[in-house]
Design a protein around this motif. Structure first.
Motif, PDB file in Angstrom:
ATOM      1  N   LEU A 127       0.842  -1.187   0.000  1.00 26.91           N
ATOM      2  CA  LEU A 127       0.000   0.000   0.000  1.00 26.91           C
ATOM      3  C   LEU A 127       0.880   1.242   0.000  1.00 26.91           C
ATOM      4  N   GLU A 128       0.487   2.228  -0.792  1.00 24.52           N
ATOM      5  CA  GLU A 128       1.242   3.484  -0.876  1.00 24.52           C
ATOM      6  C   GLU A 128       0.696   4.476   0.150  1.00 24.52           C
ATOM      7  N   ALA A 129       1.594   5.024   0.981  1.00 25.55           N
ATOM      8  CA  ALA A 129       1.209   5.996   1.996  1.00 25.55           C
ATOM      9  C   ALA A 129       1.611   7.400   1.542  1.00 25.55           C
ATOM     10  N   SER A 130       0.679   8.343   1.659  1.00 24.92           N
ATOM     11  CA  SER A 130       0.923   9.736   1.286  1.00 24.92           C
ATOM     12  C   SER A 130       0.507  10.644   2.432  1.00 24.92           C
ATOM     13  N   ILE A 131       1.167  11.798   2.498  1.00 26.43           N
ATOM     14  CA  ILE A 131       0.841  12.817   3.493  1.00 26.43           C
ATOM     15  C   ILE A 131       0.064  13.935   2.801  1.00 26.43           C
ATOM     16  N   ILE A 132      -1.082  14.290   3.358  1.00 20.03           N
ATOM     17  CA  ILE A 132      -1.922  15.364   2.825  1.00 20.03           C
ATOM     18  C   ILE A 132      -1.967  16.480   3.856  1.00 20.03           C
ATOM     19  N   ASN A 143       0.575  17.126  -1.221  1.00 23.88           N
ATOM     20  CA  ASN A 143       0.179  15.724  -1.410  1.00 23.88           C
ATOM     21  C   ASN A 143       1.435  14.973  -1.813  1.00 23.88           C
ATOM     22  N   ALA A 144       2.065  14.309  -0.841  1.00 25.96           N
ATOM     23  CA  ALA A 144       3.381  13.718  -1.083  1.00 25.96           C
ATOM     24  C   ALA A 144       3.404  12.250  -0.689  1.00 25.96           C
ATOM     25  N   PRO A 145       3.677  11.325  -1.634  1.00 31.36           N
ATOM     26  CA  PRO A 145       3.916   9.931  -1.262  1.00 31.36           C
ATOM     27  C   PRO A 145       5.205   9.842  -0.444  1.00 31.36           C
ATOM     28  N   VAL A 146       5.187   9.035   0.635  1.00 33.65           N
ATOM     29  CA  VAL A 146       6.353   9.002   1.516  1.00 33.65           C
ATOM     30  C   VAL A 146       6.893   7.589   1.754  1.00 33.65           C
ATOM     31  N   PHE A 147       6.052   6.571   1.744  1.00 32.67           N
ATOM     32  CA  PHE A 147       6.553   5.210   1.945  1.00 32.67           C
ATOM     33  C   PHE A 147       5.491   4.211   1.508  1.00 32.67           C
TER      34      PHE A 147
END
Length: 286
Positions: A127-132, A143-147
């Protein structure tokens, strides 16, 4: 928990996206805390431009903890919207997890298997985790994918079943299976009740004898109104015949029109036949 196929764009609309200042974060870190004692787990750091290189492994009893410091134009601040978004890459399904943010911008979030939608538990890929991060004002949202995170299932714990929701659309053709037509009752019962009905005929004649029925008037009645009396008596026999056919072979739609026609004949002929009988009664004939 509610989740959507396109959660991130809705959050980005809350922010002014074409301005000079923007939201970001520092001190981003993610750790997997195991429930078992003595297991320190793993911890990785990330930024909005530098992703964690390897997918994190989240066991069925582990807790995924994310922490960061939200900043608006380089200053620690609490945004109006702060979420961790987990996304299934194959289907695009997303689930939001809110960050708990202080006024200083320090934010944390914790995620376990029980917090995830059941669709994620059936997924084999990471699963792709992003910070909003976003807020009202002129600052551009983030909106940045981080891990990435890989779910590890416990083979001894069954995965909850998932059924796709019912949606409007073309369905498979339904083939109706109608019940068989009702059958007649056993012959023994039918014969018994038929004999009971036939037994009432001699009872009728015996009653006429005791009540003083006068058969001498039969010739007078037929002579005075032969068509009416014959038709009236014939319509009664015809009605019995219709009931017999309905019981043996006809259905209701075949019997009803014939019953209606016979009933009209019975009413018209019976009116004249019984009128003739009344006229003799009024004349004093007994």
């Amino acid at each position: 928990m509610r989740f959507t196929q396109s959660f991130a764009p809705a959050l980005l609309l809350l922010a002014g996206v074409a301005q000079a200042t923007s939201w970001g974060f520092d001190d981003g870190s993610v750790s997997v805390v195991a429930k078992r004692a003595g297991d320190a787990g793993s911890k990785e750091r990330f930024t909005s431009k530098t992703l964690v290189t390897k997918p994190l492994s989240l066991g069925s009893t582990d807790t995924l903890k994310i922490s960061l410091t939200a900043k608006d134009n380089g200053q620690g601040k609490r945004p109006h919207q702060a979420f961790v978004i987990l996304k299934e890459k194959e289907t695009g399904l997303e689930a939001p997890f809110p960050l708990t943010v202080k006024e200083s911008g320090k934010a944390v979030a914790s995620i376990t298997h029980k917090d995830l939608p059941v669709q994620f538990l059936h997924s084999d890929g990471p699963l792709e985790a992003s910070i909003i991060l976003g807020s009202f004002g002129s600052s551009k949202a983030l909106n940045a994918p981080v891990f990435d995170v890989k779910l590890q299932k416990d083979p001894n714990v069954p995965i909850p079943p998932y059924e796709k929701p019912v949606r409007y659309g073309k369905k498979e053709e339904i083939h109706h299976i109608f019940r068989a037509d009702p059958t007649s009752p056993p012959k023994v019962i039918s014969i018994f009740f038929a004999l009971v009905v036939l037994a009432t005929v001699p009872v009728l004649f015996i009653s006429w004898i005791f009540l003083g029925a006068n058969l001498n008037h039969l010739s007078k009645a037929i002579g005075a109104a032969p068509v009416s009396h014959a038709t009236f008596f014939g319509s009664i026999l015809a009605m019995e015949g219709v009931f017999f056919l309905y019981y043996t072979t006809w259905n209701l739609f075949q019997a009803l029109p014939v019953i209606g026609a016979v009933a009209v004949v019975t009413m018209l002929s019976g009116t004249k036949a019984l009128g003739e009988v009344q006229s003799r009664r009024l004349a004093g004939e007994r």
